[in-house]
Design a protein around this motif. Structure first.
Motif, short mmCIF file in Angstrom:
data_model
loop_
_atom_site.label_atom_id
_atom_site.label_comp_id
_atom_site.label_asym_id
_atom_site.label_seq_id
_atom_site.Cartn_x
_atom_site.Cartn_y
_atom_site.Cartn_z
N CYS A 75 40.74 54.09 63.06
CA CYS A 75 39.41 54.58 62.70
C CYS A 75 39.21 55.92 63.39
O CYS A 75 39.40 56.04 64.60
CB CYS A 75 38.36 53.57 63.15
N ILE A 76 38.83 56.94 62.60
CA ILE A 76 38.49 58.25 63.13
C ILE A 76 37.02 58.51 62.85
O ILE A 76 36.54 58.27 61.73
CB ILE A 76 39.37 59.35 62.50
N GLY A 94 39.79 58.20 67.79
CA GLY A 94 39.08 59.27 68.48
C GLY A 94 37.95 59.86 67.66
O GLY A 94 37.79 59.56 66.47
N PHE A 95 37.17 60.70 68.32
CA PHE A 95 36.10 61.46 67.69
C PHE A 95 36.64 62.84 67.31
O PHE A 95 37.29 63.50 68.14
CB PHE A 95 34.92 61.63 68.63
N VAL A 131 30.17 59.29 75.37
CA VAL A 131 30.20 58.29 74.29
C VAL A 131 31.62 57.78 74.08
O VAL A 131 31.85 56.59 73.89
CB VAL A 131 29.62 58.87 72.99
N ALA A 132 32.58 58.69 74.10
CA ALA A 132 33.98 58.30 73.89
C ALA A 132 34.43 57.29 74.94
O ALA A 132 35.19 56.36 74.64
CB ALA A 132 34.88 59.53 73.91
N ASN A 133 33.96 57.44 76.16
CA ASN A 133 34.31 56.48 77.20
C ASN A 133 33.77 55.09 76.89
O ASN A 133 34.43 54.08 77.14
CB ASN A 133 33.75 56.96 78.55
N THR A 166 37.84 55.43 73.83
CA THR A 166 38.69 56.30 73.03
C THR A 166 38.57 57.72 73.57
O THR A 166 38.17 57.92 74.72
CB THR A 166 38.31 56.22 71.54
N LYS A 167 38.91 58.70 72.77
CA LYS A 167 38.96 60.10 73.21
C LYS A 167 38.27 60.99 72.19
O LYS A 167 37.91 60.57 71.09
CB LYS A 167 40.41 60.55 73.36
#
Length: 261
Positions: free
Chosen positions: A145-146, A181-182, A204-206, A210-211
């Motif tokens: 998922c991206i 990731g984003f 938010v990624a944390n 994800t990254k």
């Protein structure tokens, strides 16, 4: 033969370039020699409009037929130059109601893709902003998922809702789903706003574990112009700066795959 990797491009917020990301990722992977199928799951049909050379009314079979189990998925596939694609139709807005209460509701797309998963290296899913059933089907069918995010002050709205959708899928219908990731788009590194959004997104990624992809996608009119001309960005602006952004992003995604990240 190895089955295709399925990638969902997902964000509950509209206007963050989900369709644009789906399109340039599909053609970017195809440019590298991969066999790619792009599926439009959005009733707004933005990707379908861009990829169809004929009138949208000429669509005989669509992804709607896959969800409703009307025949074989192979009958819904059209060619769009370097890639294949499955169009959407406005009837997709009815899916939430038509599949309500069906025991196999989250698995309709996953089951349909089984018929073609060995024909492609990658299957890209362009998802709608607000359809719980369709998004759950996409995530249930996906390996990766991206999440595309626009570099503006409203960009993080709806991220919490997305988290609430992804977690149940990972728990119940697809334990192997990975948030890769984003991807930060509409980005201008000269603007403090863009830099500030990137800093917020890191937090938010944390939370998502994800990254943020290192490569951002700049704000470029060439992307919209290419879609208006019904061309991929690689045809329309093969040496453009934004096209180089995209190629670098594709390489970063593939390197992450190879690294197992």
């Amino acid at each position: 033969m190895q089955n295709a990797k399925v990638i969902s491009i997902v964000n509950f917020k509209g206007g963050v370039a989900k369709s644009t990301t789906s399109q340039f990722m599909a053609y970017g992977l195809a440019e590298k020699g991969y066999r790619v199928l792009l599926i439009d799951l959005d009733q707004q049909q933005n990707t379908t409009y861009t990829l169809m050379q004929d009138d949208l009314l000429d669509i005989e079979k669509s992804i709607y037929d896959v969800f409703m189990k009307n025949g074989n998925i192979k009958d819904t596939i059209y060619n769009a130059g370097a890639i294949d694609f499955i169009p959407s139709v406005p009837d997709m807005m009815q899916i939430d109601f038509e599949l309500q209460g069906k025991p196999d509701q989250p698995y309709r797309l996953h089951e349909g893709l089984r018929e073609v998963e060995s024909d492609y290296d990658y299957i890209i899913l362009d998802t709608p902003p607000a359809s719980p059933t369709i998004i759950m089907n996409a995530l249930t069918a996906s390996n990766d998922c991206i999440i595309p995010v626009k570099a503006d002050s409203y960009s993080l709205n709806g991220i919490g809702l997305l988290s609430n959708s992804i977690k149940p899928v990972q728990k119940y219908t697809n334990k192997n789903l990975k948030i890769v990731g984003f991807l930060l788009g509409f980005y201008d590194n000269r603007l403090l706003l863009s830099k500030g959004i990137k800093e917020q997104l890191e937090e938010v990624a944390n939370i998502f574990e994800t990254k943020i992809f290192e490569q951002t996608i700049r704000n470029a009119v060439a992307l919209s112009e290419a879609q208006a001309m019904k061309q991929s960005i690689f045809e329309y602006a093969p040496t453009g700066k934004v096209t180089n952004d995209i190629r670098t992003f594709i390489n970063e995604y593939l390197e992450g795959e190879n690294d197992g990240n």
